[in-house]
Design an enzyme around this catalytic site. Sequence first.
Site, PDB file in Angstrom:
ATOM      1  CD  GLU A 167      -2.797  -1.185   2.490  1.00 50.83           C
ATOM      2  OE1 GLU A 167      -2.649  -0.305   3.355  1.00 50.83           O
ATOM      3  OE2 GLU A 167      -3.648  -2.076   2.588  1.00 50.83           O
ATOM      4  CD  GLU A 350      -3.217  -5.872   4.211  1.00 51.27           C
ATOM      5  OE1 GLU A 350      -4.067  -5.065   4.650  1.00 51.27           O
ATOM      6  OE2 GLU A 350      -2.003  -5.643   4.211  1.00 51.27           O
TER       7      GLU A 350
HETATM    8  O1  IFM Z   1      -3.537  -3.185   9.477  1.00 57.10           O
HETATM    9  C1  IFM Z   1      -3.575  -2.680   8.186  1.00 57.10           C
HETATM   10  C2  IFM Z   1      -2.442  -3.233   7.359  1.00 57.10           C
HETATM   11  O2  IFM Z   1      -1.201  -2.999   7.946  1.00 57.10           O
HETATM   12  C3  IFM Z   1      -2.437  -2.605   5.987  1.00 57.10           C
HETATM   13  N1  IFM Z   1      -3.731  -2.685   5.365  1.00 57.10           N
HETATM   14  C4  IFM Z   1      -4.884  -2.327   6.144  1.00 57.10           C
HETATM   15  C5  IFM Z   1      -4.867  -3.024   7.482  1.00 57.10           C
HETATM   16  C6  IFM Z   1      -6.105  -2.632   8.309  1.00 57.10           C
HETATM   17  O3  IFM Z   1      -6.118  -1.269   8.533  1.00 57.10           O
END
Ligand code: IFM
Length: 439
Positions: A167, A350
């Site tokens: 990200e 994710e």
């Molecule tokens: O915890 C974070 C992660 O580190 C990166 N993506 C989003 C998750 C939830 O906020």
Amino acid sequence: MAIKRSDFPEDFIFGTATAAYQIEGAVNEDGREPSIWDVFSHTPGKVKNMENGDIACDHYHRYIEDIEIMKEIGLDAYRFSISWSRVLSKGKIKNEKGLDFYNRLVDELLKNNITPFITLYHWDLPYYLYEKGGWLNPDIALYFQDYAALIFETLGDRVKNWITLNEPWCSSFLGYFMGTHAPGHKNINEAFIAAHNLLKAHGHAVKVFREIVKDGKIGITNVVSKIEPAQENEEDFQVAILVDEFVNGWFHDPVVFGKYPENAKGLLKQLGLKIPEDDMDIISQPIDFFGVNYYSRQLIKYDPYNPLMYKHVEGELPKTEMGWEIYPKGLYDMLKKLHQRYGLPLYITENGMAGPDKLINNIVNDHYRIDYLEKHFQQALLAIKNGVNLKGYFIWTLMDNFEWAEGYSKRFGIVYVDYKTQKRYLKKSALWLKEFLSK
Ligand code: IFM
């Protein structure tokens, strides 16, 4: 009929994801040096309740137990990140003890038939490099290249799946424009420079990867959101198109097409910002897949007072503890869109939710998380059935952990962590997942 693993293609993988600073702890052990998140979290007012990752889930000492849990659930893969400041001192001196930890972690995963997916950078820049300009330093990409090469040389014989950055939108825009993440700057120009340098760093890492790990695959993970106009009016509609390019394209288009998205770039011109257009050859090194982090949608309203011309509007759908709307269909839409635009294999790197989890009699009844996961799994399956080359799904996250500016107040794990005792408890969602994976 309930969804089950055998509905997915045979080689489809299910895993969980974590990140170094969120789980490892042991911040002063074995030669690890501070990262920007150590300093940020120790600065009053930056993180809820002034919490930090000093101990976190103590995974540095408990990784064997954590791998046993993954094994028990029946997970195929594990995505984790490397702490740059654990493996390199002063930006360039190899720290054998830090590298050893990751060697042991990888070996233990492989021993348990769990495939490692490594993220090189999940937001925790060594503070030493921050003092040299951090992501604003034009040379940062070369520091990253050297760091990446060291990790590829150390682990590339056993690890074949790699992600350069997690990200980068957050590293640059939350870190350098909104100031809510480390290093906490509030300057829009800086955010765009950081974004560009992150992309350059990604490209350099991919280039050295091809020389070092000949039989591996590498990609980049971006957070994507379904962008929708808040209201049915021309202004919101037009700005939603820009925001979509900006949020969902700024870190995708350069990597594949070697250029920034056209409309969003126009918006920057309007703001008087100049984005360097060189370096596109290095940025667009061919990659093998995109990692997709999907959580929600964003409702967008035109806002002439914001440098990016928009603001968020609260939606009406049920929300998670983060205040994010639950919108499984957005996952399908985004997978389709990424597939059509870029044609690359995709992994969901994710997806998951923070819930109001309570440990009662050693049980966490997170039925809402089961519902969330089930609905998102269904959308992923639908995408596969409609031609998307989706290869795997990593749940965020294995266990409750340090949720950045929210500290420990938000629980995303399928495993509950009692931070006082460091005892782990499988939540109902983990048991549900175990059942799902067995069928
Ligand atoms: O915890 C974070 C992660 O580190 C990166 N993506 C989003 C998750 C939830 O906020």
